[in-house]
Design a protein around this motif. Structure first.
Motif, PDB file in Angstrom:
ATOM      1  N   ALA A   1       0.842  -1.086   0.093  1.00  0.00           N
ATOM      2  CA  ALA A   1       0.026  -0.145  -0.072  1.00  0.00           C
ATOM      3  C   ALA A   1       0.766   1.178   0.013  1.00  0.00           C
ATOM      4  CB  ALA A   1      -0.960   0.040   1.245  1.00  0.00           C
ATOM      5  N   SER A   2       1.912   1.262   0.932  1.00  0.00           N
ATOM      6  CA  SER A   2       2.892   2.492   0.865  1.00  0.00           C
ATOM      7  C   SER A   2       3.191   2.671  -0.709  1.00  0.00           C
ATOM      8  CB  SER A   2       3.887   2.246   1.878  1.00  0.00           C
ATOM      9  OG  SER A   2       4.821   1.407   1.442  1.00  0.00           O
ATOM     10  N   ALA A   3       3.717   1.910  -1.368  1.00  0.00           N
ATOM     11  CA  ALA A   3       4.332   2.175  -2.737  1.00  0.00           C
ATOM     12  C   ALA A   3       3.246   2.710  -3.638  1.00  0.00           C
ATOM     13  CB  ALA A   3       4.566   0.816  -3.362  1.00  0.00           C
ATOM     14  N   GLY A   4       2.120   2.812  -3.305  1.00  0.00           N
ATOM     15  CA  GLY A   4       1.075   3.506  -4.249  1.00  0.00           C
ATOM     16  C   GLY A   4       0.842   2.780  -5.612  1.00  0.00           C
ATOM     17  N   ASP A   5       0.340   3.594  -6.550  1.00  0.00           N
ATOM     18  CA  ASP A   5      -0.045   3.041  -7.770  1.00  0.00           C
ATOM     19  C   ASP A   5       1.185   3.024  -8.766  1.00  0.00           C
ATOM     20  OD1 ASP A   5      -2.690   2.641  -6.845  1.00  0.00           O
ATOM     21  OD2 ASP A   5      -3.164   4.404  -7.648  1.00  0.00           O
ATOM     22  N   GLU A   6       2.085   4.014  -8.503  1.00  0.00           N
ATOM     23  CA  GLU A   6       3.023   4.261  -9.449  1.00  0.00           C
ATOM     24  C   GLU A   6       4.166   3.017  -9.299  1.00  0.00           C
ATOM     25  OE1 GLU A   6       3.246   6.614 -11.719  1.00  0.00           O
ATOM     26  OE2 GLU A   6       1.224   6.746 -10.993  1.00  0.00           O
ATOM     27  N   LEU A   7       4.135   2.285  -8.232  1.00  0.00           N
ATOM     28  CA  LEU A   7       5.222   1.267  -8.137  1.00  0.00           C
ATOM     29  C   LEU A   7       4.744  -0.091  -7.844  1.00  0.00           C
ATOM     30  CD1 LEU A   7       7.655   2.712  -5.587  1.00  0.00           C
ATOM     31  CD2 LEU A   7       8.330   2.486  -7.990  1.00  0.00           C
ATOM     32  N   GLU A   8       5.240  -1.187  -8.514  1.00  0.00           N
ATOM     33  CA  GLU A   8       5.056  -2.678  -8.470  1.00  0.00           C
ATOM     34  C   GLU A   8       6.093  -3.075  -7.194  1.00  0.00           C
ATOM     35  OE1 GLU A   8       5.429  -7.057 -10.381  1.00  0.00           O
ATOM     36  OE2 GLU A   8       5.554  -5.189 -11.737  1.00  0.00           O
ATOM     37  N   VAL A   9       5.883  -3.747  -6.317  1.00  0.00           N
ATOM     38  CA  VAL A   9       6.641  -4.412  -5.545  1.00  0.00           C
ATOM     39  C   VAL A   9       6.542  -5.877  -5.432  1.00  0.00           C
ATOM     40  CG1 VAL A   9       7.286  -4.504  -3.034  1.00  0.00           C
ATOM     41  CG2 VAL A   9       5.999  -2.439  -3.611  1.00  0.00           C
ATOM     42  N   GLN A  10       7.909  -6.282  -6.050  1.00  0.00           N
ATOM     43  CA  GLN A  10       7.955  -7.712  -6.402  1.00  0.00           C
ATOM     44  C   GLN A  10       8.781  -8.287  -5.298  1.00  0.00           C
ATOM     45  OE1 GLN A  10       9.707  -8.390 -10.346  1.00  0.00           O
ATOM     46  NE2 GLN A  10       9.468 -10.595 -10.229  1.00  0.00           N
ATOM     47  N   PHE A  11       8.054  -9.440  -4.388  1.00  0.00           N
ATOM     48  CA  PHE A  11       8.867  -9.834  -3.350  1.00  0.00           C
ATOM     49  C   PHE A  11       9.450 -11.244  -3.660  1.00  0.00           C
ATOM     50  CE2 PHE A  11       5.407  -7.484  -1.884  1.00  0.00           C
ATOM     51  CZ  PHE A  11       5.832  -6.958  -0.394  1.00  0.00           C
ATOM     52  N   PHE A  12      10.767 -11.418  -3.066  1.00  0.00           N
ATOM     53  CA  PHE A  12      11.327 -12.692  -3.188  1.00  0.00           C
ATOM     54  C   PHE A  12      11.574 -13.222  -1.677  1.00  0.00           C
ATOM     55  CE2 PHE A  12      12.651  -9.930  -6.747  1.00  0.00           C
ATOM     56  CZ  PHE A  12      12.402 -10.610  -7.906  1.00  0.00           C
ATOM     57  N   GLU A  13      10.766 -14.218  -1.217  1.00  0.00           N
ATOM     58  CA  GLU A  13      11.016 -14.479   0.112  1.00  0.00           C
ATOM     59  C   GLU A  13      11.137 -15.850   0.597  1.00  0.00           C
ATOM     60  OE1 GLU A  13       7.251 -12.632   1.946  1.00  0.00           O
ATOM     61  OE2 GLU A  13       6.406 -12.920  -0.027  1.00  0.00           O
ATOM     62  N   SER A  14      11.194 -16.890  -0.615  1.00  0.00           N
ATOM     63  CA  SER A  14      11.462 -18.222  -0.110  1.00  0.00           C
ATOM     64  C   SER A  14      12.793 -18.367  -0.305  1.00  0.00           C
ATOM     65  CB  SER A  14      11.076 -19.052  -1.235  1.00  0.00           C
ATOM     66  OG  SER A  14      11.672 -19.260  -2.419  1.00  0.00           O
ATOM     67  N   PHE A  15      13.670 -19.533   0.657  1.00  0.00           N
ATOM     68  CA  PHE A  15      14.908 -19.675   0.798  1.00  0.00           C
ATOM     69  C   PHE A  15      15.487 -19.853  -0.735  1.00  0.00           C
ATOM     70  CE2 PHE A  15      18.365 -22.752   0.964  1.00  0.00           C
ATOM     71  CZ  PHE A  15      19.133 -21.927   1.819  1.00  0.00           C
ATOM     72  N   SER A  16      14.789 -20.433  -1.458  1.00  0.00           N
ATOM     73  CA  SER A  16      15.461 -20.591  -2.858  1.00  0.00           C
ATOM     74  C   SER A  16      15.709 -19.438  -3.628  1.00  0.00           C
ATOM     75  CB  SER A  16      14.673 -21.554  -3.773  1.00  0.00           C
ATOM     76  OG  SER A  16      13.296 -21.134  -4.004  1.00  0.00           O
ATOM     77  N   GLU A  17      14.414 -18.462  -3.260  1.00  0.00           N
ATOM     78  CA  GLU A  17      14.653 -17.020  -3.926  1.00  0.00           C
ATOM     79  C   GLU A  17      15.849 -16.382  -3.412  1.00  0.00           C
ATOM     80  OE1 GLU A  17       9.951 -16.204  -5.250  1.00  0.00           O
ATOM     81  OE2 GLU A  17      10.734 -16.078  -3.428  1.00  0.00           O
ATOM     82  N   ARG A  18      15.898 -16.376  -2.079  1.00  0.00           N
ATOM     83  CA  ARG A  18      16.883 -15.733  -1.599  1.00  0.00           C
ATOM     84  C   ARG A  18      18.294 -16.097  -1.681  1.00  0.00           C
ATOM     85  NH1 ARG A  18      13.757 -17.038   3.092  1.00  0.00           N
ATOM     86  NH2 ARG A  18      15.805 -17.736   4.129  1.00  0.00           N
ATOM     87  N   LEU A  19      18.449 -17.408  -2.039  1.00  0.00           N
ATOM     88  CA  LEU A  19      19.589 -17.820  -2.439  1.00  0.00           C
ATOM     89  C   LEU A  19      20.098 -17.451  -3.712  1.00  0.00           C
ATOM     90  CD1 LEU A  19      21.620 -19.720  -1.008  1.00  0.00           C
ATOM     91  CD2 LEU A  19      20.587 -21.812  -2.350  1.00  0.00           C
ATOM     92  N   GLU A  20      19.055 -17.342  -4.578  1.00  0.00           N
ATOM     93  CA  GLU A  20      19.149 -16.857  -5.987  1.00  0.00           C
ATOM     94  C   GLU A  20      19.828 -15.221  -5.773  1.00  0.00           C
ATOM     95  OE1 GLU A  20      16.788 -18.037  -9.477  1.00  0.00           O
ATOM     96  OE2 GLU A  20      15.434 -18.508  -7.982  1.00  0.00           O
ATOM     97  N   VAL A  21      19.148 -14.466  -5.084  1.00  0.00           N
ATOM     98  CA  VAL A  21      19.386 -13.269  -4.809  1.00  0.00           C
ATOM     99  C   VAL A  21      21.004 -12.995  -4.193  1.00  0.00           C
ATOM    100  CG1 VAL A  21      19.000 -11.146  -3.350  1.00  0.00           C
ATOM    101  CG2 VAL A  21      17.062 -12.458  -4.528  1.00  0.00           C
ATOM    102  N   ALA A  22      21.283 -13.892  -3.380  1.00  0.00           N
ATOM    103  CA  ALA A  22      22.556 -14.103  -2.709  1.00  0.00           C
ATOM    104  C   ALA A  22      23.545 -14.359  -3.736  1.00  0.00           C
ATOM    105  CB  ALA A  22      22.831 -15.223  -1.911  1.00  0.00           C
ATOM    106  N   SER A  23      23.300 -15.136  -4.775  1.00  0.00           N
ATOM    107  CA  SER A  23      24.147 -15.387  -5.942  1.00  0.00           C
ATOM    108  C   SER A  23      24.317 -14.273  -6.855  1.00  0.00           C
ATOM    109  CB  SER A  23      23.617 -16.662  -6.778  1.00  0.00           C
ATOM    110  OG  SER A  23      24.628 -16.921  -7.971  1.00  0.00           O
ATOM    111  N   LEU A  24      23.271 -13.822  -7.002  1.00  0.00           N
ATOM    112  CA  LEU A  24      23.433 -12.282  -7.946  1.00  0.00           C
ATOM    113  C   LEU A  24      24.137 -11.422  -7.154  1.00  0.00           C
ATOM    114  CD1 LEU A  24      22.282 -10.342 -10.123  1.00  0.00           C
ATOM    115  CD2 LEU A  24      20.482  -9.743  -8.365  1.00  0.00           C
ATOM    116  N   LEU A  25      23.905 -11.083  -5.804  1.00  0.00           N
ATOM    117  CA  LEU A  25      24.859 -10.224  -5.116  1.00  0.00           C
ATOM    118  C   LEU A  25      26.196 -10.464  -4.973  1.00  0.00           C
ATOM    119  CD1 LEU A  25      22.213  -9.147  -2.512  1.00  0.00           C
ATOM    120  CD2 LEU A  25      22.748  -7.815  -4.389  1.00  0.00           C
ATOM    121  N   TRP A  26      26.597 -11.762  -4.978  1.00  0.00           N
ATOM    122  CA  TRP A  26      27.791 -12.455  -4.709  1.00  0.00           C
ATOM    123  C   TRP A  26      28.782 -11.939  -5.914  1.00  0.00           C
ATOM    124  CZ3 TRP A  26      31.401 -14.622  -1.883  1.00  0.00           C
ATOM    125  CH2 TRP A  26      32.485 -15.382  -2.238  1.00  0.00           C
ATOM    126  N   HIS A  27      27.953 -12.217  -7.216  1.00  0.00           N
ATOM    127  CA  HIS A  27      28.787 -11.841  -8.558  1.00  0.00           C
ATOM    128  C   HIS A  27      28.864 -10.255  -8.668  1.00  0.00           C
ATOM    129  CE1 HIS A  27      29.455 -16.139  -9.769  1.00  0.00           C
ATOM    130  NE2 HIS A  27      28.090 -16.115  -9.413  1.00  0.00           N
TER     131      HIS A  27
END
Length: 355
Positions: free
Chosen positions: A136-162
């Motif tokens: 709700a705080s993001a309003g209509d101009e922004l879409e908030v995409q969530f990465f919450e599961s362990f596998s998703e967080r691990l994928e993000v961790a790999s992205l940030l590592w590289h």
């Protein structure tokens, strides 16, 4: 309304966030209901301030903070901006008007409590209430995409590592990193204090010594695995140990100064909401910034391989987000529950921010 009230508004509004605590603004009081914000950007000195976007986002966060603070005095705000085509030094005129029915914005108590938490957080999942409040705080101009599961967080961790390898081996970024940290400090008025960076004391001492010269950095990176410890402590582990990563995606591609400023307004509202919900936040903006360079075909380093790495990681990021190369990214961060950091960036005294 008088000058004293304006000074109180400035005193609280200066807690708005800015990249590496650069505080790219100065204030002047034009009249009893008129404040002028003299913005600037750091694109010529800071690799991460691509075309001044990071500074313009910070300007928007400041304007939103001014609005929230003003509400506590029963004041509404209206702002306009003037800038040339490059918008290196935009000037924002903020006008205040008394509103008899004005109530204090519920985010007001969280202006000074909002901090960056760079250390690992709990993996406790976001509650439905927290998720709904963030969206709700993001309003209509922004879409908030969530990465919450362990596998998703691990994928993000790999992205940030590289991604961190680009950040830590880029000679153009070295000058930024050396300048932005205040070593052996718990608090800093205009930088990031060492104890808030998120590394252990031994790694901090090594970083302080190595970062005295680019030659030392290059030697450690090449022969002694110099990027491994900071990448583990600053990128990989925090990415795994959190509740979720959030990717903020604009409904339409920002092109003008005001687009970036309004995105900054939305960002500050979201960040204050995260704080209100009992969570902490850490920006993870460099993958977004390197994607800006890659998708605009702008080479950012004298080392050609780093641009190629940025292009490859942009594809990885887009696969993670399930989108195409032309879809805009605005902000990336992680959120979660954690104890309040005992070390943090402060702000320059109000007197030093006045013109």
């Amino acid at each position: 309304m008088n000058r004293d009230i304006l000074l109180q508004v400035i005193d609280l509004a200066r807690w708005a966030p800015s990249g590496d605590n650069t505080q790219p603004w100065r204030f002047s009081i034009v009249g009893e209901q008129h404040l002028r914000v003299h913005g600037h950007d750091t694109r010529d000195e800071v690799l991460y301030d691509y075309e001044g976007r990071a500074s313009h986002i910070a300007h928007g966060a400041l304007l939103e903070t001014l609005r929230v603070v003003a509400s506590s005095f029963g004041l509404a705000t209206h702002w306009t901006v003037e800038a040339d085509s490059e918008a290196r030094s935009p000037v924002y005129d903020v006008h205040f008007s008394a509103q008899s029915d004005m109530s204090t914005d519920p985010l007001f108590p969280y202006i000074e409590k909002r901090v960056v938490q760079r250390r690992p957080m709990r993996t406790t999942a976001l509650t439905p209430t927290q998720r709904a409040a963030i969206q709700a705080s993001a309003g209509d101009e922004l879409e908030v995409q969530f990465f919450e599961s362990f596998s998703e967080r691990l994928e993000v961790a790999s992205l940030l590592w590289h991604n961190a390898r680009i950040r830590l081996t880029c000679p153009e970024a070295f000058a930024v990193h050396r300048k932005v940290i205040e070593w052996r400090a718990r608090f800093s008025e205009d930088r990031i204090p060492e104890q808030a960076v998120g590394v252990d004391p031994l790694t901090a001492r090594l970083m302080e010594w190595v970062m005295q010269s680019w030659e030392r950095v290059r030697f450690f990176n090449r022969y002694l695995l110099g990027t491994v410890a900071p990448r583990v402590q600053l990128d990989f582990l925090p990415a795994v140990f959190c509740a979720a990563h959030l990717l903020l995606r604009p409904a339409r591609a920002p092109t003008e100064l005001e687009d970036w400023v309004r995105l900054g307004i939305s960002l500050q509202r979201l960040w204050l909401t995260v704080t209100k919900e009992g969570l902490h936040l850490q920006p993870e903006l460099t993958p977004v910034i390197f994607r800006w360079y890659a998708r605009d075909n702008r080479r950012f380093s004298s080392a050609p391989a780093l641009f190629e790495d940025a292009q490859r990681l942009s594809h990885v990021f887009e696969r993670l987000a399930q989108c195409g190369p032309d879809e805009p990214f605005f902000f990336f961060c992680r959120v979660g529950v954690a104890a309040a950091p005992w070390s943090r960036s402060l702000r320059l005294p109000r007197e030093r921010l006045m013109r």
